[in-house]
Design a protein around this motif. Structure first.
Motif, mmCIF file in Angstrom:
data_model
loop_
_atom_site.group_PDB
_atom_site.id
_atom_site.type_symbol
_atom_site.label_atom_id
_atom_site.label_comp_id
_atom_site.label_asym_id
_atom_site.label_seq_id
_atom_site.Cartn_x
_atom_site.Cartn_y
_atom_site.Cartn_z
ATOM 1 N N ILE A 54 0.832 -1.201 0.000
ATOM 2 C CA ILE A 54 0.000 0.000 0.000
ATOM 3 C C ILE A 54 0.871 1.258 0.000
ATOM 4 O O ILE A 54 0.608 2.210 -0.746
ATOM 5 N N ALA A 55 1.936 1.264 0.803
ATOM 6 C CA ALA A 55 2.851 2.414 0.842
ATOM 7 C C ALA A 55 3.509 2.619 -0.526
ATOM 8 O O ALA A 55 3.660 3.762 -0.984
ATOM 9 N N TRP A 56 3.885 1.531 -1.189
ATOM 10 C CA TRP A 56 4.493 1.643 -2.516
ATOM 11 C C TRP A 56 3.495 2.254 -3.494
ATOM 12 O O TRP A 56 3.854 3.154 -4.261
ATOM 13 N N LEU A 57 2.245 1.770 -3.478
ATOM 14 C CA LEU A 57 1.221 2.312 -4.377
ATOM 15 C C LEU A 57 0.971 3.792 -4.110
ATOM 16 O O LEU A 57 0.827 4.578 -5.053
ATOM 17 N N GLU A 58 0.909 4.172 -2.827
ATOM 18 C CA GLU A 58 0.713 5.585 -2.488
ATOM 19 C C GLU A 58 1.830 6.437 -3.068
ATOM 20 O O GLU A 58 1.577 7.493 -3.642
ATOM 21 N N GLU A 59 3.070 5.980 -2.918
ATOM 22 C CA GLU A 59 4.207 6.739 -3.445
ATOM 23 C C GLU A 59 4.137 6.820 -4.965
ATOM 24 O O GLU A 59 4.382 7.872 -5.559
ATOM 25 N N TYR A 60 3.787 5.728 -5.629
ATOM 26 C CA TYR A 60 3.670 5.705 -7.086
ATOM 27 C C TYR A 60 2.618 6.699 -7.559
ATOM 28 O O TYR A 60 2.848 7.468 -8.489
ATOM 29 N N ILE A 61 1.477 6.685 -6.901
ATOM 30 C CA ILE A 61 0.376 7.578 -7.276
ATOM 31 C C ILE A 61 0.783 9.045 -7.126
ATOM 32 O O ILE A 61 0.480 9.870 -7.983
ATOM 33 N N VAL A 62 1.480 9.377 -6.049
ATOM 34 C CA VAL A 62 1.866 10.760 -5.786
ATOM 35 C C VAL A 62 3.041 11.207 -6.663
ATOM 36 O O VAL A 62 3.011 12.291 -7.239
ATOM 37 N N LYS A 63 4.075 10.363 -6.785
ATOM 38 C CA LYS A 63 5.307 10.772 -7.467
ATOM 39 C C LYS A 63 5.311 10.489 -8.965
ATOM 40 O O LYS A 63 5.778 11.302 -9.746
ATOM 41 N N ILE A 64 4.822 9.339 -9.369
ATOM 42 C CA ILE A 64 4.938 8.910 -10.762
ATOM 43 C C ILE A 64 3.724 9.339 -11.585
ATOM 44 O O ILE A 64 3.864 9.819 -12.704
ATOM 45 N N ARG A 65 2.544 9.139 -11.044
ATOM 46 C CA ARG A 65 1.283 9.541 -11.676
ATOM 47 C C ARG A 65 1.109 9.019 -13.106
ATOM 48 O O ARG A 65 0.630 9.728 -13.980
ATOM 49 N N GLU B 278 -8.553 -2.703 0.537
ATOM 50 C CA GLU B 278 -7.982 -1.383 0.826
ATOM 51 C C GLU B 278 -7.162 -0.887 -0.374
ATOM 52 O O GLU B 278 -7.225 0.285 -0.743
ATOM 53 N N MET B 279 -6.416 -1.792 -0.993
ATOM 54 C CA MET B 279 -5.658 -1.425 -2.192
ATOM 55 C C MET B 279 -6.591 -1.045 -3.328
ATOM 56 O O MET B 279 -6.344 -0.055 -4.039
ATOM 57 N N VAL B 280 -7.660 -1.798 -3.513
ATOM 58 C CA VAL B 280 -8.616 -1.522 -4.589
ATOM 59 C C VAL B 280 -9.288 -0.157 -4.365
ATOM 60 O O VAL B 280 -9.483 0.607 -5.319
ATOM 61 N N ILE B 281 -9.614 0.153 -3.121
ATOM 62 C CA ILE B 281 -10.200 1.465 -2.807
ATOM 63 C C ILE B 281 -9.224 2.578 -3.188
ATOM 64 O O ILE B 281 -9.615 3.596 -3.779
ATOM 65 N N MET B 282 -7.943 2.391 -2.882
ATOM 66 C CA MET B 282 -6.926 3.382 -3.251
ATOM 67 C C MET B 282 -6.854 3.551 -4.768
ATOM 68 O O MET B 282 -6.771 4.672 -5.278
ATOM 69 N N LEU B 283 -6.900 2.440 -5.495
ATOM 70 C CA LEU B 283 -6.864 2.505 -6.954
ATOM 71 C C LEU B 283 -8.100 3.191 -7.514
ATOM 72 O O LEU B 283 -8.018 3.948 -8.488
ATOM 73 N N LYS B 284 -9.241 2.944 -6.905
ATOM 74 C CA LYS B 284 -10.491 3.611 -7.328
ATOM 75 C C LYS B 284 -10.376 5.121 -7.142
ATOM 76 O O LYS B 284 -10.763 5.899 -8.021
ATOM 77 N N LYS B 285 -9.835 5.558 -6.012
ATOM 78 C CA LYS B 285 -9.651 6.994 -5.769
ATOM 79 C C LYS B 285 -8.714 7.603 -6.812
ATOM 80 O O LYS B 285 -8.967 8.687 -7.319
ATOM 81 N N TYR B 286 -7.635 6.882 -7.128
ATOM 82 C CA TYR B 286 -6.697 7.358 -8.143
ATOM 83 C C TYR B 286 -7.405 7.487 -9.496
ATOM 84 O O TYR B 286 -7.240 8.494 -10.202
ATOM 85 N N LYS B 287 -8.207 6.496 -9.836
ATOM 86 C CA LYS B 287 -8.957 6.536 -11.095
ATOM 87 C C LYS B 287 -9.942 7.708 -11.090
ATOM 88 O O LYS B 287 -10.065 8.428 -12.088
ATOM 89 N N ASP B 288 -10.624 7.919 -9.979
ATOM 90 C CA ASP B 288 -11.581 9.032 -9.876
ATOM 91 C C ASP B 288 -10.904 10.392 -10.020
ATOM 92 O O ASP B 288 -11.534 11.364 -10.415
ATOM 93 N N GLN B 289 -9.611 10.457 -9.683
ATOM 94 C CA GLN B 289 -8.843 11.705 -9.807
ATOM 95 C C GLN B 289 -8.190 11.837 -11.186
ATOM 96 O O GLN B 289 -7.375 12.724 -11.404
ATOM 97 N N GLY B 290 -8.540 10.946 -12.099
ATOM 98 C CA GLY B 290 -8.019 11.032 -13.461
ATOM 99 C C GLY B 290 -6.905 10.062 -13.777
ATOM 100 O O GLY B 290 -6.382 10.065 -14.894
ATOM 101 N N GLY B 291 -6.511 9.220 -12.818
ATOM 102 C CA GLY B 291 -5.464 8.233 -13.063
ATOM 103 C C GLY B 291 -5.963 7.113 -13.956
ATOM 104 O O GLY B 291 -7.146 6.783 -13.971
ATOM 105 N N ASN B 292 -5.055 6.541 -14.712
ATOM 106 C CA ASN B 292 -5.373 5.433 -15.599
ATOM 107 C C ASN B 292 -5.125 4.132 -14.830
ATOM 108 O O ASN B 292 -3.987 3.808 -14.521
ATOM 109 N N VAL B 293 -6.204 3.411 -14.507
ATOM 110 C CA VAL B 293 -6.111 2.206 -13.678
ATOM 111 C C VAL B 293 -6.787 1.038 -14.378
ATOM 112 O O VAL B 293 -7.926 1.158 -14.830
ATOM 113 N N THR B 294 -6.073 -0.071 -14.446
ATOM 114 C CA THR B 294 -6.627 -1.332 -14.942
ATOM 115 C C THR B 294 -6.432 -2.363 -13.844
ATOM 116 O O THR B 294 -5.326 -2.508 -13.313
#
Length: 131
Positions: free
Chosen positions: A46-57, A79-95
């Motif tokens: 989860i920490a790795w995904l958070e960092e990826y979402i914030v830094k790499i985008r 919990e990971m899926v919820i994080m990915l959903k939030k990223y997608k809702d903010q415009g992130g490309n998630v599969t």
């Protein structure tokens, strides 16, 4: 940002193999997940995904190839899926690709429930042989 690679263990408790690539955004969790310190294990992911979402985008492709997981692993995965959903809702490309053995498998049913609860669609992919 470094890749996150964890070699799974099959002893008294099972931990899955993890391969999260910072350069490609392809993240795979495979094997079985039932360990004593589930949240300690998944907090690293989860920490790795958070960092990826914030830094790499960049786009994320999450591949769940779990043949078995316990209830605490299911909560951590959700919990990971919820994080990915939030990223997608903010415009992130998630599969999200969810691999399963057959429709009668408990992991298939868990994926169906998770999609409905979180409100994000998974690509349901039947595993052939030893994927």
């Amino acid at each position: 940002m470094e890749d996150l690679i964890i070699r799974g263990e099959k002893k008294t408790y099972f931990t899955p193999d993890v391969n999260f690539s910072a350069s490609t955004g392809i993240c795979t969790i495979s094997g079985e997940s039932y360990q004593e310190e589930t949240f300690e294990f998944f907090n690293r992911l989860i920490a790795w995904l958070e960092e990826y979402i914030v830094k790499i985008r960049k786009p994320i492709e999450m591949n769940y190839k779990l043949t078995y997981f316990n209830t605490s692993s299911a909560r951590a995965i959700q919990e990971m899926v919820i994080m990915l959903k939030k990223y997608k809702d903010q415009g992130g490309n998630v599969t999200i690709n969810w691999y399963y053995v057959d429709e009668e498998d408990s992991t298939y049913e868990e994926a169906e429930d998770m999609q409905a609860q979180v409100g994000i669609r998974f690509n349901m992919i039947k595993m052939e042989g030893n994927d």
